[in-house]
Scaffold this motif. Structure first.
Motif, PDB file in Angstrom:
ATOM      1  N   GLY A 192       0.789  -1.214   0.000  1.00  0.00           N
ATOM      2  CA  GLY A 192       0.000   0.000   0.000  1.00  0.00           C
ATOM      3  C   GLY A 192       0.823   1.266   0.000  1.00  0.00           C
ATOM      4  N   ASP A 193       2.153   1.172   0.049  1.00  0.00           N
ATOM      5  CA  ASP A 193       3.020   2.354   0.081  1.00  0.00           C
ATOM      6  C   ASP A 193       3.275   2.876  -1.331  1.00  0.00           C
ATOM      7  N   ASP A 194       3.594   4.170  -1.393  1.00  0.00           N
ATOM      8  CA  ASP A 194       3.908   4.826  -2.663  1.00  0.00           C
ATOM      9  C   ASP A 194       5.372   4.546  -3.012  1.00  0.00           C
ATOM     10  N   ILE A 195       5.607   3.841  -4.110  1.00  0.00           N
ATOM     11  CA  ILE A 195       6.975   3.454  -4.477  1.00  0.00           C
ATOM     12  C   ILE A 195       7.804   4.684  -4.821  1.00  0.00           C
ATOM     13  N   ALA A 196       7.231   5.626  -5.564  1.00  0.00           N
ATOM     14  CA  ALA A 196       7.986   6.818  -5.954  1.00  0.00           C
ATOM     15  C   ALA A 196       8.383   7.640  -4.742  1.00  0.00           C
ATOM     16  N   ALA A 197       7.461   7.780  -3.769  1.00  0.00           N
ATOM     17  CA  ALA A 197       7.796   8.541  -2.558  1.00  0.00           C
ATOM     18  C   ALA A 197       8.860   7.819  -1.745  1.00  0.00           C
ATOM     19  N   ALA A 198       8.777   6.494  -1.659  1.00  0.00           N
ATOM     20  CA  ALA A 198       9.802   5.741  -0.931  1.00  0.00           C
ATOM     21  C   ALA A 198      11.161   5.861  -1.617  1.00  0.00           C
ATOM     22  N   ALA A 246      33.284  -1.463   2.567  1.00  0.00           N
ATOM     23  CA  ALA A 246      32.031  -2.057   2.099  1.00  0.00           C
ATOM     24  C   ALA A 246      31.124  -2.431   3.261  1.00  0.00           C
ATOM     25  N   VAL A 247      31.688  -3.057   4.291  1.00  0.00           N
ATOM     26  CA  VAL A 247      30.874  -3.468   5.441  1.00  0.00           C
ATOM     27  C   VAL A 247      30.329  -2.246   6.168  1.00  0.00           C
ATOM     28  N   GLU A 248      31.178  -1.243   6.379  1.00  0.00           N
ATOM     29  CA  GLU A 248      30.719  -0.045   7.081  1.00  0.00           C
ATOM     30  C   GLU A 248      29.674   0.718   6.266  1.00  0.00           C
ATOM     31  N   ALA A 249      29.828   0.774   4.937  1.00  0.00           N
ATOM     32  CA  ALA A 249      28.847   1.470   4.103  1.00  0.00           C
ATOM     33  C   ALA A 249      27.500   0.763   4.139  1.00  0.00           C
ATOM     34  N   GLN A 250      27.482  -0.551   4.033  1.00  0.00           N
ATOM     35  CA  GLN A 250      26.219  -1.287   4.101  1.00  0.00           C
ATOM     36  C   GLN A 250      25.549  -1.109   5.453  1.00  0.00           C
ATOM     37  N   ASP A 251      26.337  -1.119   6.510  1.00  0.00           N
ATOM     38  CA  ASP A 251      25.778  -0.927   7.847  1.00  0.00           C
ATOM     39  C   ASP A 251      25.130   0.454   7.965  1.00  0.00           C
ATOM     40  N   GLY A 252      25.811   1.507   7.502  1.00  0.00           N
ATOM     41  CA  GLY A 252      25.255   2.850   7.589  1.00  0.00           C
ATOM     42  C   GLY A 252      24.006   3.031   6.744  1.00  0.00           C
ATOM     43  N   VAL A 253      23.990   2.443   5.551  1.00  0.00           N
ATOM     44  CA  VAL A 253      22.835   2.573   4.665  1.00  0.00           C
ATOM     45  C   VAL A 253      21.609   1.878   5.263  1.00  0.00           C
ATOM     46  N   LEU A 254      21.785   0.657   5.741  1.00  0.00           N
ATOM     47  CA  LEU A 254      20.652  -0.074   6.310  1.00  0.00           C
ATOM     48  C   LEU A 254      20.107   0.613   7.560  1.00  0.00           C
ATOM     49  N   GLU A 255      20.988   1.109   8.397  1.00  0.00           N
ATOM     50  CA  GLU A 255      20.522   1.796   9.604  1.00  0.00           C
ATOM     51  C   GLU A 255      19.762   3.074   9.261  1.00  0.00           C
ATOM     52  N   ALA A 256      20.280   3.846   8.305  1.00  0.00           N
ATOM     53  CA  ALA A 256      19.620   5.093   7.933  1.00  0.00           C
ATOM     54  C   ALA A 256      18.256   4.839   7.300  1.00  0.00           C
ATOM     55  N   ILE A 257      18.152   3.842   6.420  1.00  0.00           N
ATOM     56  CA  ILE A 257      16.872   3.536   5.782  1.00  0.00           C
ATOM     57  C   ILE A 257      15.877   2.998   6.806  1.00  0.00           C
ATOM     58  N   ARG A 258      16.367   2.171   7.720  1.00  0.00           N
ATOM     59  CA  ARG A 258      15.485   1.621   8.770  1.00  0.00           C
ATOM     60  C   ARG A 258      14.888   2.738   9.621  1.00  0.00           C
ATOM     61  N   ASN A 259      15.616   3.783   9.885  1.00  0.00           N
ATOM     62  CA  ASN A 259      15.099   4.877  10.696  1.00  0.00           C
ATOM     63  C   ASN A 259      14.233   5.841   9.882  1.00  0.00           C
ATOM     64  N   ALA A 260      14.539   6.018   8.598  1.00  0.00           N
ATOM     65  CA  ALA A 260      13.850   7.032   7.803  1.00  0.00           C
ATOM     66  C   ALA A 260      12.481   6.557   7.325  1.00  0.00           C
ATOM     67  N   LEU A 261      12.357   5.336   6.855  1.00  0.00           N
ATOM     68  CA  LEU A 261      11.095   4.884   6.279  1.00  0.00           C
ATOM     69  C   LEU A 261       9.956   4.821   7.303  1.00  0.00           C
TER      70      LEU A 261
END
Length: 327
Positions: A192-198, A246-261
């Protein structure tokens, strides 16, 4: 019984005399070998110096210096043997080596194969010392490329010795072959979420993170319509392309997306399953003579809840209603 020991004693005297006569030859032979040891070291240093001035990688200089050193030492051993044993001439020695060359070749086939593969790796340079590679089940940093094998240090600080022939003939992934590397993570949102907004929110979130490149820019693509979520493939680039980054970048991206969405009202759905019994579904699903789930057919099929409710309603309608004026 009398034992005649004079012949034994004479034989021992002859052996001792022969050994004493050979002592100078042994000393001279050892001296010759020591001299060749020094020559081998000088030749090894010279090859390393020439390779360094020519701009060759350290691995090539190291291997060729070792080969030159071994060749000089082999010549030194041959010369020392001819000094210690004067009856052993160079012709007879090389003749013996020629006769036994086939046997030596079969015995050291794997060693020669790894040697040739190591030289080809150093010449073609598919990877270098210091690169991070993946070979089979092993991944780590190349510490050394030796004549027989390549030394790999894994990320949990273990050493893996891989034969050069295996690296040359099998597939090897070089993670640090290029200055930049693209990584990706998968994020699921609700149907039910808007893909473009996400997508816009994720790109905005990635723009505020350190360590991610803006050129090439990150991207978000719909990967698949999953069982319980719409899966988005979040792609981004890093520089340098080493394992730690690579490990640190993936960790930062996942944490930021988990908090933002979730903060913006987007759903991060969990896996859900719905189990329905046969009497909770359609009428045809309860009929074992017509359903297709593989149940054995029988005559007295249990009625579904819909059928039971329908029959109850029909029975209630058929019953006579009480006359309100009878009283």
């Amino acid at each position: 019984m009398n034992l005649e020991l004079s012949a034994v004693w004479m034989r021992m005297q002859n052996l001792l005399q022969s050994f004493l006569v050979t002592i100078p030859n042994i000393l001279i032979g050892l001296l010759v070998f020591v001299i060749f040891l020094g020559i081998a070291r000088l030749a090894s240093n010279a090859v390393s110096s020439v390779a360094g001035r020519a701009g060759q990688p350290r691995g090539i200089a190291l291997v060729f210096s070792r080969i030159v050193s071994w060749l000089v030492l082999a010549v030194g051993v041959l010369v020392a043997l001819t000094v210690i044993f004067p009856t052993l001439t160079a012709a007879s020695l090389f003749g013996a080596l020629g006769v036994s060359g086939v046997a030596i070749g079969f015995a050291f086939k794997d060693i020669f194969q790894n040697l040739l593969a190591g030289l080809l790796i150093l010449v073609t340079r598919p990877f270098r010392i210091g690169d991070q590679i993946v070979s089979g089940d092993h991944e780590g940093v190349v510490e050394d490329i030796q004549v027989r094998a390549t030394l790999l240090r894994t990320y949990d600080n273990r050493r893996v010795v891989i034969p050069n022939s295996e690296l040359y003939t099998n597939r090897v992934t070089v993670n640090t072959a290029y200055p930049q590397r693209r990584l990706s993570v998968t994020v699921g949102i609700g149907y039910g979420d808007d893909i473009a907004a996400a997508r816009a929110l994720i790109l905005k979130t990635l723009g505020g993170l350190d360590g991610l490149l803006t050129d090439p820019a990150p991207s978000v693509l719909v990967k698949e319509l999953g069982d319980f979520s719409v899966n988005l493939d979040v792609r981004f680039w890093i520089d340098p392309p080493i394992r730690k980054e690579a490990v640190e970048a993936q960790d930062g991206v996942l944490e930021a997306i988990r908090n933002a969405l979730p903060a913006a009202g987007f759903d991060l759905p969990f896996p859900t399953q719905q189990l329905l019994l046969h009497d909770q579904t359609e009428a045809t699903d309860g009929d074992r003579t017509r359903q297709r789930e593989g149940w054995p057919a029988r005559r007295n099929n249990p009625q579904s809840r819909q059928q039971l409710q329908r029959e109850a309603q029909e029975t209630a309608q058929e019953q006579p209603q009480p006359d309100a004026t009878a009283s």
